[in-house]
Design a protein around this motif. Structure first.
Motif, PDB file in Angstrom:
ATOM      1  N   MET B  27      11.089  -0.844  -2.145  1.00 13.42           N
ATOM      2  CA  MET B  27      10.967   0.638  -2.137  1.00 13.42           C
ATOM      3  C   MET B  27      10.609   1.085  -3.682  1.00 13.42           C
ATOM      4  O   MET B  27      10.085   2.128  -3.600  1.00 13.42           O
ATOM      5  N   VAL B  28      11.250   0.882  -4.668  1.00 10.52           N
ATOM      6  CA  VAL B  28      10.961   1.282  -5.837  1.00 10.52           C
ATOM      7  C   VAL B  28       9.591   1.071  -6.386  1.00 10.52           C
ATOM      8  O   VAL B  28       8.914   2.017  -6.850  1.00 10.52           O
ATOM      9  N   LEU B  29       9.070  -0.077  -6.032  1.00 10.42           N
ATOM     10  CA  LEU B  29       7.605  -0.341  -6.157  1.00 10.42           C
ATOM     11  C   LEU B  29       6.809   0.562  -5.568  1.00 10.42           C
ATOM     12  O   LEU B  29       5.669   0.838  -6.008  1.00 10.42           O
ATOM     13  N   HIS B  30       7.004   0.896  -4.126  1.00  9.42           N
ATOM     14  CA  HIS B  30       6.282   1.927  -3.548  1.00  9.42           C
ATOM     15  C   HIS B  30       6.196   3.261  -4.252  1.00  9.42           C
ATOM     16  O   HIS B  30       5.170   4.086  -4.199  1.00  9.42           O
ATOM     17  N   LEU B  31       7.560   3.777  -4.622  1.00  9.49           N
ATOM     18  CA  LEU B  31       7.700   4.910  -5.358  1.00  9.49           C
ATOM     19  C   LEU B  31       7.209   5.075  -6.716  1.00  9.49           C
ATOM     20  O   LEU B  31       6.220   6.062  -7.069  1.00  9.49           O
ATOM     21  N   LEU B  32       6.906   3.733  -7.066  1.00  6.81           N
ATOM     22  CA  LEU B  32       6.212   3.938  -8.611  1.00  6.81           C
ATOM     23  C   LEU B  32       4.446   4.103  -8.365  1.00  6.81           C
ATOM     24  O   LEU B  32       4.066   4.556  -9.210  1.00  6.81           O
ATOM     25  N   ARG B  33       4.264   3.604  -7.080  1.00  3.45           N
ATOM     26  CA  ARG B  33       2.788   3.781  -6.875  1.00  3.45           C
ATOM     27  C   ARG B  33       2.559   5.261  -6.387  1.00  3.45           C
ATOM     28  O   ARG B  33       1.446   5.647  -6.278  1.00  3.45           O
TER      29      ARG B  33
END
Lengths: 197, 197
Positions: B27-33
């Motif tokens: 999820m954090v990776l998705h948000l970072l993008r």
């Protein structure tokens, strides 16, 4: 239905990968019960990350500083570069604690379909790094998928004549695996790459 | 491992119910993008909900206003109160669109073990509402669990002599269920509560 504001927060959570409306609702409910402790902390942390985290100009890693804490770490070997597709791959290798060099995060794989060429993957930048610094080894740690291997192949081609040792992660049977459950491709690769004992 | 700030955000996500470290990381990776679009919106929305949402003093529902938008809605019947254990139960009934009265959110069930007595469940407040307003029906919509039924039983006792019609949700075979897959308890209840056709 919850109040419109709460519903819109649930919708925001529902857009996260792997979350349906039901689990999004469950999370929001959990946060509503811990408004001062968890909910505000999460809000602040999200804002902090969104404003402070940038891509390292050196390797493409995301960090609060550029060069990132890996590139800036004097204890790490700057002469060895591990090429990975995405950020989670870097995180996975860091978790293993195996590698003490630096990274190059491609941000994807070569794909004519998605219009991802060498420039999007910052491959020219990788070549510049090889020439600027005295790099001794490039470890290609792209995924063992067709796209990953094609990209690794392309990079290998580009490195020809640059006098850099290029290696690739070993392919074979994963530790702890039972042969019976392995796919044919892995077994085939493991047979082909068999080593003397 | 990611940078310390990103790791701490992953840890915050990992504390949410149903999320392990792996899905939190995803999820954090998705948000970072999607830093500017999704991540900041989520941060703002969380802060907005944490600061503006309060419990309705009338019924215990969470909303940006007290009385909440259900209690304040003139089109709803204020003479009928549906008693539910938790907020998601209220949300579920609202989604069904069946009920056009008001609610009373207990916030749990009676439990000697957890020290939840009638005061914690705002049962005195429910009795006050019954006397203040001209309530005609109390619908007990607690869960069909031992704790839920015990609580419903206790409330029924308290309502004795108050001249209020008290009803409970019907128990039986869920719509679309196959008898073969039902648990014995449900079958037993459905048999006992059988009705003439």
């Amino acid at each position: 239905m919850a109040s419109p504001l709460i519903e819109s927060l649930i919708a925001q959570f529902g857009r996260l990968p792997g979350l349906g409306p039901r689990s999004a609702r469950r999370m929001v409910l959990h946060l509503l019960r811990a408004k001062d402790t968890h909910m505000l902390t999460l809000a602040d942390k999200l804002r902090e990350v969104a404003t402070h985290v940038t891509a390292c100009l050196e390797c493409g890693n995301l960090d609060t500083q550029s060069p990132c804490h890996i590139c800036a770490d004097a204890r790490r070997d700057p002469h060895s570069i591990c090429v990975v597709e995405e950020l989670p791959d870097l995180w996975a290798i860091e978790r293993s604690g195996m590698f003490k060099g630096t990274y190059h995060v491609l941000g994807g794989t070569l794909s004519a379909l998605h219009g991802t060429g060498p420039d999007e993957l910052k491959i020219p930048r990788l070549l510049t790094r090889l020439q600027e610094k005295n790099i001794q080894e490039v470890i290609l740690a792209t995924n063992a998928t067709v796209a990953g291997q094609t990209t690794a192949h392309y990079i290998t081609d580009q490195l020809q004549g640059l006098n850099v040792k290029t290696t690739q992660l070993a392919q074979g049977i994963p530790v702890g695996a039972e042969l019976d459950y392995l796919d044919d491709g892995t077994l085939f690769t493991a047979f082909q790459a068999r080593k003397g004992v």
